[in-house]
Design a protein around this motif. Structure first.
Motif, PDB file in Angstrom:
ATOM      1  N   LEU A 190      -0.471  83.352  26.785  1.00  0.00           N
ATOM      2  CA  LEU A 190       0.681  83.105  27.660  1.00  0.00           C
ATOM      3  C   LEU A 190       1.739  82.275  26.948  1.00  0.00           C
ATOM      4  O   LEU A 190       2.942  82.530  27.073  1.00  0.00           O
ATOM      5  CB  LEU A 190       0.220  82.397  28.937  1.00  0.00           C
ATOM      6  CG  LEU A 190      -0.596  83.249  29.919  1.00  0.00           C
ATOM      7  CD1 LEU A 190      -1.344  82.358  30.914  1.00  0.00           C
ATOM      8  CD2 LEU A 190       0.315  84.223  30.670  1.00  0.00           C
ATOM      9  N   GLU A 191       1.298  81.306  26.176  1.00  0.00           N
ATOM     10  CA  GLU A 191       2.230  80.454  25.428  1.00  0.00           C
ATOM     11  C   GLU A 191       2.970  81.235  24.351  1.00  0.00           C
ATOM     12  O   GLU A 191       4.037  80.813  23.893  1.00  0.00           O
ATOM     13  CB  GLU A 191       1.477  79.279  24.802  1.00  0.00           C
ATOM     14  CG  GLU A 191       0.997  78.257  25.837  1.00  0.00           C
ATOM     15  CD  GLU A 191       0.069  77.212  25.235  1.00  0.00           C
ATOM     16  OE1 GLU A 191      -0.416  77.435  24.104  1.00  0.00           O
ATOM     17  OE2 GLU A 191      -0.177  76.192  25.907  1.00  0.00           O
ATOM     18  N   GLN A 192       2.393  82.364  23.935  1.00  0.00           N
ATOM     19  CA  GLN A 192       3.050  83.218  22.942  1.00  0.00           C
ATOM     20  C   GLN A 192       4.060  84.167  23.586  1.00  0.00           C
ATOM     21  O   GLN A 192       4.660  84.999  22.909  1.00  0.00           O
ATOM     22  CB  GLN A 192       2.005  84.027  22.173  1.00  0.00           C
ATOM     23  CG  GLN A 192       1.031  83.184  21.363  1.00  0.00           C
ATOM     24  CD  GLN A 192       1.730  82.330  20.329  1.00  0.00           C
ATOM     25  OE1 GLN A 192       2.423  82.842  19.464  1.00  0.00           O
ATOM     26  NE2 GLN A 192       1.566  81.016  20.422  1.00  0.00           N
ATOM     27  N   GLY A 193       4.214  84.060  24.902  1.00  0.00           N
ATOM     28  CA  GLY A 193       5.182  84.894  25.612  1.00  0.00           C
ATOM     29  C   GLY A 193       4.593  86.126  26.253  1.00  0.00           C
ATOM     30  O   GLY A 193       5.310  86.921  26.871  1.00  0.00           O
ATOM     31  N   CYS A 194       3.293  86.324  26.125  1.00  0.00           N
ATOM     32  CA  CYS A 194       2.641  87.497  26.732  1.00  0.00           C
ATOM     33  C   CYS A 194       2.535  87.302  28.249  1.00  0.00           C
ATOM     34  O   CYS A 194       2.263  86.185  28.713  1.00  0.00           O
ATOM     35  CB  CYS A 194       1.245  87.690  26.149  1.00  0.00           C
ATOM     36  SG  CYS A 194       1.227  87.873  24.346  1.00  0.00           S
ATOM     37  N   ARG A 195       2.742  88.374  28.998  1.00  0.00           N
ATOM     38  CA  ARG A 195       2.654  88.285  30.457  1.00  0.00           C
ATOM     39  C   ARG A 195       1.763  89.361  31.080  1.00  0.00           C
ATOM     40  O   ARG A 195       1.275  89.193  32.187  1.00  0.00           O
ATOM     41  CB  ARG A 195       4.069  88.376  31.077  1.00  0.00           C
ATOM     42  CG  ARG A 195       4.941  87.139  30.781  1.00  0.00           C
ATOM     43  CD  ARG A 195       4.340  85.890  31.377  1.00  0.00           C
ATOM     44  NE  ARG A 195       5.126  84.685  31.106  1.00  0.00           N
ATOM     45  CZ  ARG A 195       4.922  83.881  30.077  1.00  0.00           C
ATOM     46  NH1 ARG A 195       3.970  84.151  29.184  1.00  0.00           N
ATOM     47  NH2 ARG A 195       5.664  82.801  29.921  1.00  0.00           N
ATOM     48  N   ARG A 196       1.551  90.469  30.378  1.00  0.00           N
ATOM     49  CA  ARG A 196       0.628  91.495  30.873  1.00  0.00           C
ATOM     50  C   ARG A 196      -0.636  91.434  30.013  1.00  0.00           C
ATOM     51  O   ARG A 196      -0.816  92.221  29.083  1.00  0.00           O
ATOM     52  CB  ARG A 196       1.268  92.881  30.827  1.00  0.00           C
ATOM     53  CG  ARG A 196       2.363  93.069  31.878  1.00  0.00           C
ATOM     54  CD  ARG A 196       2.908  94.486  31.882  1.00  0.00           C
ATOM     55  NE  ARG A 196       1.875  95.514  32.048  1.00  0.00           N
ATOM     56  CZ  ARG A 196       1.276  95.808  33.207  1.00  0.00           C
ATOM     57  NH1 ARG A 196       1.586  95.132  34.308  1.00  0.00           N
ATOM     58  NH2 ARG A 196       0.373  96.764  33.265  1.00  0.00           N
ATOM     59  N   ILE A 197      -1.480  90.475  30.336  1.00  0.00           N
ATOM     60  CA  ILE A 197      -2.682  90.216  29.525  1.00  0.00           C
ATOM     61  C   ILE A 197      -3.882  90.915  30.141  1.00  0.00           C
ATOM     62  O   ILE A 197      -4.253  90.640  31.294  1.00  0.00           O
ATOM     63  CB  ILE A 197      -2.943  88.707  29.405  1.00  0.00           C
ATOM     64  CG1 ILE A 197      -1.722  88.006  28.798  1.00  0.00           C
ATOM     65  CG2 ILE A 197      -4.188  88.460  28.545  1.00  0.00           C
ATOM     66  CD1 ILE A 197      -1.823  86.499  28.782  1.00  0.00           C
ATOM     67  N   ALA A 198      -4.477  91.818  29.385  1.00  0.00           N
ATOM     68  CA  ALA A 198      -5.681  92.514  29.834  1.00  0.00           C
ATOM     69  C   ALA A 198      -6.914  91.694  29.471  1.00  0.00           C
ATOM     70  O   ALA A 198      -6.863  90.819  28.583  1.00  0.00           O
ATOM     71  CB  ALA A 198      -5.757  93.897  29.195  1.00  0.00           C
ATOM     72  N   HIS A 199      -8.009  91.994  30.152  1.00  0.00           N
ATOM     73  CA  HIS A 199      -9.263  91.281  29.871  1.00  0.00           C
ATOM     74  C   HIS A 199     -10.420  92.264  29.846  1.00  0.00           C
ATOM     75  O   HIS A 199     -10.594  93.055  30.771  1.00  0.00           O
ATOM     76  CB  HIS A 199      -9.515  90.214  30.934  1.00  0.00           C
ATOM     77  CG  HIS A 199     -10.782  89.439  30.739  1.00  0.00           C
ATOM     78  ND1 HIS A 199     -11.219  89.027  29.495  1.00  0.00           N
ATOM     79  CD2 HIS A 199     -11.723  89.000  31.636  1.00  0.00           C
ATOM     80  CE1 HIS A 199     -12.363  88.363  29.626  1.00  0.00           C
ATOM     81  NE2 HIS A 199     -12.692  88.346  30.908  1.00  0.00           N
ATOM     82  N   PHE A 200     -11.215  92.208  28.757  1.00  0.00           N
ATOM     83  CA  PHE A 200     -12.452  92.984  28.667  1.00  0.00           C
ATOM     84  C   PHE A 200     -13.582  92.090  29.170  1.00  0.00           C
ATOM     85  O   PHE A 200     -13.864  91.051  28.553  1.00  0.00           O
ATOM     86  CB  PHE A 200     -12.745  93.394  27.220  1.00  0.00           C
ATOM     87  CG  PHE A 200     -11.744  94.361  26.632  1.00  0.00           C
ATOM     88  CD1 PHE A 200     -10.791  94.999  27.419  1.00  0.00           C
ATOM     89  CD2 PHE A 200     -11.760  94.648  25.274  1.00  0.00           C
ATOM     90  CE1 PHE A 200      -9.871  95.880  26.876  1.00  0.00           C
ATOM     91  CE2 PHE A 200     -10.848  95.531  24.720  1.00  0.00           C
ATOM     92  CZ  PHE A 200      -9.902  96.145  25.520  1.00  0.00           C
ATOM     93  N   VAL A 201     -14.210  92.473  30.279  1.00  0.00           N
ATOM     94  CA  VAL A 201     -15.251  91.642  30.884  1.00  0.00           C
ATOM     95  C   VAL A 201     -16.635  92.212  30.597  1.00  0.00           C
ATOM     96  O   VAL A 201     -16.814  93.428  30.495  1.00  0.00           O
ATOM     97  CB  VAL A 201     -15.056  91.503  32.414  1.00  0.00           C
ATOM     98  CG1 VAL A 201     -13.704  90.918  32.737  1.00  0.00           C
ATOM     99  CG2 VAL A 201     -15.223  92.855  33.114  1.00  0.00           C
ATOM    100  N   GLY A 202     -17.616  91.299  30.486  1.00  0.00           N
ATOM    101  CA  GLY A 202     -19.008  91.707  30.334  1.00  0.00           C
ATOM    102  C   GLY A 202     -19.699  91.735  31.689  1.00  0.00           C
ATOM    103  O   GLY A 202     -19.063  91.573  32.734  1.00  0.00           O
ATOM    104  N   MET A 203     -21.008  91.925  31.685  1.00  0.00           N
ATOM    105  CA  MET A 203     -21.785  92.040  32.917  1.00  0.00           C
ATOM    106  C   MET A 203     -21.715  90.733  33.706  1.00  0.00           C
ATOM    107  O   MET A 203     -22.070  89.669  33.197  1.00  0.00           O
ATOM    108  CB  MET A 203     -23.223  92.420  32.580  1.00  0.00           C
ATOM    109  CG  MET A 203     -23.324  93.770  31.855  1.00  0.00           C
ATOM    110  SD  MET A 203     -25.013  94.205  31.372  1.00  0.00           S
ATOM    111  CE  MET A 203     -25.678  94.697  32.968  1.00  0.00           C
TER     112      MET A 203
END
Length: 375
Positions: A190-203
């Motif tokens: 977010l501090e790098q200016g990203c706003r559409r951040i995806a997340h790969f989640v585990g079990m």
């Protein structure tokens, strides 16, 4: 004491270690006499002791400390169960355990569950049969309940979990603050200016993946960003899984501008897929992972990742085991040690104008680390 016939005696074969039974047979005495002579027991006379020690030296007799410990009910064996030993994390945790255990005079038996709860059960049976003094374990991905560990408790064997536990069970454990790690990684993006951040989640039945996801959500909330379900992808945390999830994200009308994965193999898979499509990292999509595996430092660009303080976790797990031994007769009281994570910032997440990435292992490029918390 019968005399020894040195002219006709043959030493045991070189491939077979000399036992107390061999010494007893040579000297024509009982194994009890041999055992007491070797331990300098007061009931054995000087002449017998001298004869036993002389023969033991001649035949290069090596005492079986394990057998002696088991006879006394004081095993110096410690059992460790890990999901797998490949990669940096579990190998380093085991190294931390072995280092601490060796200093305390313990030997370590290492078992791998291979992410299979059935194998995990077999590992437990093996270690209990070996009469280990304690068991340290990190759960397999397929472990959904605590039932098979109840047998360990019934045997009175100290049990310590590390890294992976089943939340809600009253267990002694050494953990990383995974929620904080997920927060740090996402906040950095977010501090790098990203706003559409995806997340790969585990079990999500495992604490580590559940808490890393919560840290991701916490960071988004701190920036007033509502999470999008389409940006949260279930992943098996392999290179192939990460590549597949990344490919799915690229089909969205608005692809993400960053990805935080709960494991480093998955984020490497994402990197490989992006490079194959000619998508720039981090200019088009920034990447961050979790575990600080060795692969993060050889990838191009090097991958930002959360370090789990592996060896410290292993050493802390052993110390918690010794604490439980010291408090053996005390009523059960849950003890947990929580280690704080450290984010290593590298080129995969640094947008133009940001500070230079740290050298591998250089704390100057990492977010501040806090001390372990004991509960």
């Amino acid at each position: 004491m019968a005399s020894r016939r040195s002219d006709t005696t043959k030493q045991p074969e070189a491939s077979s270690p000399v036992s107390m039974a061999d010494l007893a047979r040579e000297l024509g005495v009982s194994m009890t006499t041999i055992s007491r002579a070797l331990s300098d027991h007061h009931s054995i006379g000087p002449a017998t002791k001298q004869a036993v020690l002389k023969l033991a030296k001649k035949l290069n007799y090596q005492p079986n400390h394990l057998a002696a410990a088991l006879r006394k009910g004081k095993s110096k064996l410690l059992g460790v169960i890990v999901p797998y030993i490949e990669g940096r994390f579990f190998a380093s945790v085991v190294h931390g355990i072995e280092t601490a255990a060796s200093k305390a005079g313990f030997s370590v038996i290492i078992c791998q569950s291979s992410e299979d709860v059935a194998q995990e059960r077999k590992n437990l049976e093996t270690l209990l049969s070996a009469q280990v003094a304690g068991i340290l374990v990190s759960l397999s991905l397929t472990t959904l309940d605590f039932k098979h560990f109840e047998k360990v408790r019934k045997h009175g064997v100290p049990l310590v979990f590390f890294d992976r536990i089943l939340e809600g069970d009253n267990v002694n454990a050494v953990l990383l603050n995974d929620r904080e790690g997920g927060y740090q990684a996402t906040r950095h993006l977010l501090e790098q200016g990203c706003r559409r951040i995806a997340h790969f989640v585990g079990m999500q039945h495992l604490n580590i993946y559940k808490n890393r996801r919560q840290g991701y959500l916490d960071a988004l909330q701190s920036y007033g960003i509502a999470p999008e379900e389409g940006l949260i992808k279930s992943c098996d945390m392999t290179v192939e899984g990460g590549a597949a999830c990344m490919a799915e994200l690229l089909t969205l009308p608005q692809p993400p501008d960053a990805v935080f994965a709960a494991g480093d193999s998955a984020i490497l898979g994402a990197l490989q897929l992006l490079k194959s499509r000619g998508i720039r990292v981090p200019q088009d999509i920034a990447l961050a992972g979790f575990s600080n595996e060795a692969l993060t430092q050889v990838a191009e660009p090097m991958l930002t990742s959360v370090d789990q303080r592996c060896e410290e976790m292993g050493q802390a797990a052993f110390r918690l085991f010794t604490d439980l031994v010291d408090a053996k007769n005390a009523p059960f009281s849950q003890r947990q040690v929580v280690l704080q994570p450290q984010l290593f910032i590298r080129a995969s997440s640094l947008r133009s104008g940001a500070s230079e990435p740290a050298e591998a292992g250089d704390a100057a490029g990492a977010l501040p680390r806090r001390q372990a918390r004991h509960t």
